[in-house]
Design a protein around this motif. Sequence first.
Motif, short mmCIF file in Angstrom:
data_model
loop_
_atom_site.label_atom_id
_atom_site.label_comp_id
_atom_site.label_asym_id
_atom_site.label_seq_id
_atom_site.Cartn_x
_atom_site.Cartn_y
_atom_site.Cartn_z
N ASP A 228 4.99 -7.42 2.06
CA ASP A 228 3.78 -7.94 2.70
C ASP A 228 3.95 -9.40 3.11
OD1 ASP A 228 2.59 -5.49 2.35
OD2 ASP A 228 1.31 -6.12 0.67
N ARG B 67 0.82 -1.21 0.00
CA ARG B 67 0.00 0.00 0.00
C ARG B 67 0.86 1.26 0.00
NH1 ARG B 67 -5.05 -0.28 2.10
NH2 ARG B 67 -6.14 1.54 1.52
N THR B 68 1.88 1.31 0.83
CA THR B 68 2.71 2.52 0.94
C THR B 68 3.48 2.79 -0.34
OG1 THR B 68 2.94 2.11 3.31
CG2 THR B 68 4.51 3.63 2.30
N CYS C 30 2.93 1.66 -3.49
CA CYS C 30 2.06 1.97 -4.62
C CYS C 30 1.40 3.34 -4.46
CB CYS C 30 1.00 0.88 -4.78
SG CYS C 30 1.65 -0.70 -5.35
N SER C 31 0.97 3.65 -3.27
CA SER C 31 0.34 4.96 -3.04
C SER C 31 1.33 6.10 -3.28
CB SER C 31 -0.22 5.04 -1.62
OG SER C 31 -1.28 4.13 -1.46
N CYS D 94 -5.22 4.89 -4.72
CA CYS D 94 -4.45 4.76 -3.47
C CYS D 94 -5.21 3.89 -2.46
CB CYS D 94 -4.18 6.14 -2.86
SG CYS D 94 -2.92 7.06 -3.73
N GLY D 95 -6.52 3.96 -2.49
CA GLY D 95 -7.31 3.14 -1.58
C GLY D 95 -7.60 1.74 -2.10
N VAL E 48 -5.21 -0.21 -3.92
CA VAL E 48 -4.00 -0.92 -4.35
C VAL E 48 -3.83 -2.30 -3.73
CG1 VAL E 48 -2.70 1.12 -5.00
CG2 VAL E 48 -2.55 0.29 -2.67
N THR E 49 -4.53 -2.59 -2.66
CA THR E 49 -4.39 -3.92 -2.06
C THR E 49 -5.26 -4.95 -2.78
OG1 THR E 49 -6.08 -3.36 -0.44
CG2 THR E 49 -3.78 -3.03 0.20
N ARG E 50 -6.14 -4.51 -3.68
CA ARG E 50 -6.99 -5.41 -4.45
C ARG E 50 -6.39 -5.63 -5.83
NH1 ARG E 50 -11.93 -1.72 -3.30
NH2 ARG E 50 -12.13 -2.04 -1.08
N SER F 21 6.99 -1.03 -7.26
CA SER F 21 6.12 -0.88 -6.09
C SER F 21 5.27 -2.12 -5.87
CB SER F 21 5.20 0.33 -6.27
OG SER F 21 5.94 1.51 -6.35
#
Length: 112
Positions: A100, A2-3, A5-6, A49-50, A52-54, A92
């Motif tokens: 992760d 997340r960090t 990629c954001s 940004c919200g 990116v974990t998907r 990223s």
Amino acid sequence: MRTLCSSTLLGEFFVIGFAGLVAMKDPDLSMATVWTVSGIAMVLCVLLCGMVTRRSGVLLGWALQIALIASGVVVPTMYFLGAVFAGLWWASVHFGRKVDAARARMAAQAES
């Protein structure tokens, strides 16, 4: 992930805004068109940004990278900057997943 990629997406947010300023100088483009396209891309950066974990967030991120490179048709410098950000996006995602996985292993070992 997340960090990393954001951070890449927020950097792209500013680059897209600056590219919009450069594209405004083109007499063949209307200001409304430039800022509509730039604005949509900038909002997409923030929304991603919200997400990116998907998986869908990562895929949309790749689509954004392709669009950023393609924007070189209007602002030729974007060919280079788009390629740089595509490389940053790959790094990223790739290294973010490794971080992760390492965090998950460390958390599992701490619970044991």
